[in-house]
Design an enzyme around this catalytic site. Sequence first.
Site, PDB file in Angstrom:
ATOM      1  N   ASP A 157      -8.191  -5.148  -8.499  1.00 16.32           N
ATOM      2  CA  ASP A 157      -7.947  -6.410  -7.997  1.00 16.32           C
ATOM      3  C   ASP A 157      -8.985  -7.252  -8.430  1.00 16.32           C
ATOM      4  O   ASP A 157      -8.967  -8.234  -8.703  1.00 16.32           O
ATOM      5  CB  ASP A 157      -7.747  -6.380  -6.490  1.00 16.32           C
ATOM      6  CG  ASP A 157      -6.832  -5.335  -5.964  1.00 16.32           C
ATOM      7  OD1 ASP A 157      -5.707  -5.470  -6.193  1.00 16.32           O
ATOM      8  OD2 ASP A 157      -7.352  -4.246  -5.282  1.00 16.32           O
ATOM      9  N   HIS A 185      -6.108  -3.281  -0.234  1.00 19.70           N
ATOM     10  CA  HIS A 185      -5.372  -3.310  -1.343  1.00 19.70           C
ATOM     11  C   HIS A 185      -3.932  -3.418  -1.352  1.00 19.70           C
ATOM     12  O   HIS A 185      -3.166  -2.261  -1.269  1.00 19.70           O
ATOM     13  CB  HIS A 185      -5.645  -1.904  -2.338  1.00 19.70           C
ATOM     14  CG  HIS A 185      -5.019  -1.933  -3.450  1.00 19.70           C
ATOM     15  ND1 HIS A 185      -5.110  -2.738  -4.606  1.00 19.70           N
ATOM     16  CD2 HIS A 185      -4.148  -0.906  -4.058  1.00 19.70           C
ATOM     17  CE1 HIS A 185      -4.492  -2.406  -5.828  1.00 19.70           C
ATOM     18  NE2 HIS A 185      -3.804  -1.124  -5.320  1.00 19.70           N
TER      19      HIS A 185
HETATM   20  P1  NAD Z   1       2.043  10.010 -10.789  1.00 14.26           P
HETATM   21  O1  NAD Z   1       3.099  10.202  -9.841  1.00 14.26           O
HETATM   22  O2  NAD Z   1       1.895   9.875 -12.120  1.00 14.26           O
HETATM   23  O3  NAD Z   1       0.749  11.103 -10.666  1.00 14.26           O
HETATM   24  C1  NAD Z   1       0.434  11.610  -9.239  1.00 14.26           C
HETATM   25  C2  NAD Z   1       0.186  13.076  -9.225  1.00 14.26           C
HETATM   26  O4  NAD Z   1      -0.363  13.375  -8.029  1.00 14.26           O
HETATM   27  C3  NAD Z   1       1.083  13.842  -9.659  1.00 14.26           C
HETATM   28  O5  NAD Z   1       1.156  14.733 -10.796  1.00 14.26           O
HETATM   29  C4  NAD Z   1       1.630  14.680  -8.433  1.00 14.26           C
HETATM   30  O6  NAD Z   1       2.157  16.011  -8.747  1.00 14.26           O
HETATM   31  C5  NAD Z   1       0.155  14.624  -7.739  1.00 14.26           C
HETATM   32  N1  NAD Z   1       0.132  14.882  -6.218  1.00 14.26           N
HETATM   33  C6  NAD Z   1       1.063  14.823  -5.276  1.00 14.26           C
HETATM   34  N2  NAD Z   1       0.771  15.228  -3.989  1.00 14.26           N
HETATM   35  C7  NAD Z   1      -0.558  15.667  -4.570  1.00 14.26           C
HETATM   36  C8  NAD Z   1      -1.538  16.508  -3.629  1.00 14.26           C
HETATM   37  N3  NAD Z   1      -1.298  16.821  -2.515  1.00 14.26           N
HETATM   38  N4  NAD Z   1      -2.566  17.284  -4.214  1.00 14.26           N
HETATM   39  C9  NAD Z   1      -2.883  17.096  -5.438  1.00 14.26           C
HETATM   40  N5  NAD Z   1      -1.941  16.296  -6.400  1.00 14.26           N
HETATM   41  C10 NAD Z   1      -0.925  15.609  -5.982  1.00 14.26           C
HETATM   42  O7  NAD Z   1       1.065   8.596  -9.871  1.00 14.26           O
HETATM   43  P2  NAD Z   1      -0.096   7.721 -10.571  1.00 14.26           P
HETATM   44  O8  NAD Z   1       0.609   6.442 -11.431  1.00 14.26           O
HETATM   45  O9  NAD Z   1      -0.976   8.458 -11.113  1.00 14.26           O
HETATM   46  O10 NAD Z   1      -0.577   7.170  -9.130  1.00 14.26           O
HETATM   47  C11 NAD Z   1      -1.088   7.915  -8.286  1.00 14.26           C
HETATM   48  C12 NAD Z   1      -1.584   7.151  -6.972  1.00 14.26           C
HETATM   49  O11 NAD Z   1      -2.249   5.952  -7.384  1.00 14.26           O
HETATM   50  C13 NAD Z   1      -0.098   6.371  -6.392  1.00 14.26           C
HETATM   51  O12 NAD Z   1      -0.317   6.490  -5.063  1.00 14.26           O
HETATM   52  C14 NAD Z   1      -0.300   5.159  -6.959  1.00 14.26           C
HETATM   53  O13 NAD Z   1       0.152   4.135  -5.945  1.00 14.26           O
HETATM   54  C15 NAD Z   1      -1.948   4.836  -6.698  1.00 14.26           C
HETATM   55  N6  NAD Z   1      -2.551   3.541  -7.364  1.00 14.26           N
HETATM   56  C16 NAD Z   1      -3.497   2.911  -6.831  1.00 14.26           C
HETATM   57  C17 NAD Z   1      -3.996   1.904  -7.373  1.00 14.26           C
HETATM   58  C18 NAD Z   1      -5.024   1.179  -6.806  1.00 14.26           C
HETATM   59  O14 NAD Z   1      -5.592   0.388  -7.156  1.00 14.26           O
HETATM   60  N7  NAD Z   1      -5.473   1.734  -5.710  1.00 14.26           N
HETATM   61  C19 NAD Z   1      -3.662   1.389  -8.815  1.00 14.26           C
HETATM   62  C20 NAD Z   1      -2.514   2.366  -9.306  1.00 14.26           C
HETATM   63  C21 NAD Z   1      -1.890   3.232  -8.651  1.00 14.26           C
HETATM   64  C1  LMR Z   2      -1.476  -1.706  -8.342  1.00 16.19           C
HETATM   65  O1  LMR Z   2      -2.253  -2.123  -7.779  1.00 16.19           O
HETATM   66  O2  LMR Z   2      -1.036  -1.428  -9.694  1.00 16.19           O
HETATM   67  C2  LMR Z   2      -1.315  -0.235  -7.902  1.00 16.19           C
HETATM   68  O3  LMR Z   2      -1.633  -0.174  -6.373  1.00 16.19           O
HETATM   69  C3  LMR Z   2       0.265   0.369  -8.049  1.00 16.19           C
HETATM   70  C4  LMR Z   2       1.096  -0.289  -7.009  1.00 16.19           C
HETATM   71  O4  LMR Z   2       1.837   0.220  -6.344  1.00 16.19           O
HETATM   72  O5  LMR Z   2       0.893  -1.881  -7.191  1.00 16.19           O
END
Ligand code: NAD
Ligand code: LMR
Length: 326
Positions: A157, A185
Amino acid sequence: MTNPIRVAVTGAAGQIAYSILFRVASGQVFGKDRPVHLKMLEIPPAMKALQGVAMELADCAFPLLAGMDLTDKADEAFDGINWAFMVGAKPRGPGMERGDLIKENGPIFVGQGRALNRGANDVRAMVVGNPCNTNCLIAMKNSDVPKDRFSAMMRLDQNRAQSLLAEKSGQPVTAVTNMAIWGNHSNNQYPDFENAKIGGKPAAQVIKDETWLKETFLKTVQNRGADIIKARGASSAASAANAALDHVRDLIQPTPAGDWRSVAVCSNGQYGVDKDLIFGYPVRVKADGAYEVVEGLAMTPWAKAKFDAVHDELRKERDVVKDLLK
Ligand code: NAD
Ligand code: LMR
């Protein structure tokens, strides 16, 4: 050779980890002379894909990659680690809010919080998996690791906000400083342009367009994640990984004088926030490596209303997961 730093990445076969792992192994976070031992955690159905990721890591022949462990057990993944990138969690789909993931993703952080007790004496954990502030609260409450070692990611952000202010003002992104993202967030976060600076001057003196700041800027930063999901059909990944790297560097290096970084850390009551909520604050890392929340920043009544709304949202998320908090 220096001891390798032991770094766990959860969700290691997922989109975000696909970027984090290679950049960490190449030395972009812990330094060009610090070997890295990667400990990668996945769920059983993703272990085959994780093996593919490990093959690719090996094929990069990174000089700093001292070892890799692949596991579906949090206790093994976190054994002796110094840092955990807690990414593994389900991403939201179109039309969902991040908070809608809480029932499904929250329980992941109970067991993983406990498993962090197996880390090294200096273990630190940062949470990316959404809703990251409340997932971080769950991990912290289920762990004996000191509270100041937990953080959740607001840096994506912050980067979004800095980039927008730079574009609008026609200045380089490096000219935008003191960018605080308050609270959660979520789409109620408050990106604080009142205290931000551009070229050392208050942002509102450089961008003399109050309507743009209060409406376009605010809404664009708040809704950026959803806009990316609409456009890409998947949530942000490369920019999220980039922010995760920035976040860890922010916490292991002293903050440049006069500036701050946006980090969600455990509230000690600063700015009247409920103790223990994982709240996005302006944070500074001191020369001794400890961080502090920057106190005493002013807010207009308009900004305070935004701050109060996001504080309430985090209280509500905490109530939803109260059974997961030790
Ligand atoms: P993705 O689905 O590509 O990957 C997530 C991975 O986590 C998968 O491979 C899945 O098998 C694994 N997983 C699920 N449960 C698990 C567990 N208990 N232990 C270990 N691994 C596990 O998703 P992504 O795009 O990599 O996103 C991951 C997370 O990050 C999501 O919750 C997404 O919303 C979040 N995210 C947060 C931000 C932020 O700014 N905070 C930004 C982008 C994404
Ligand atoms: C983001 O801000 O891009 C991540 O938290 C993914 C989402 O769900 O928005």
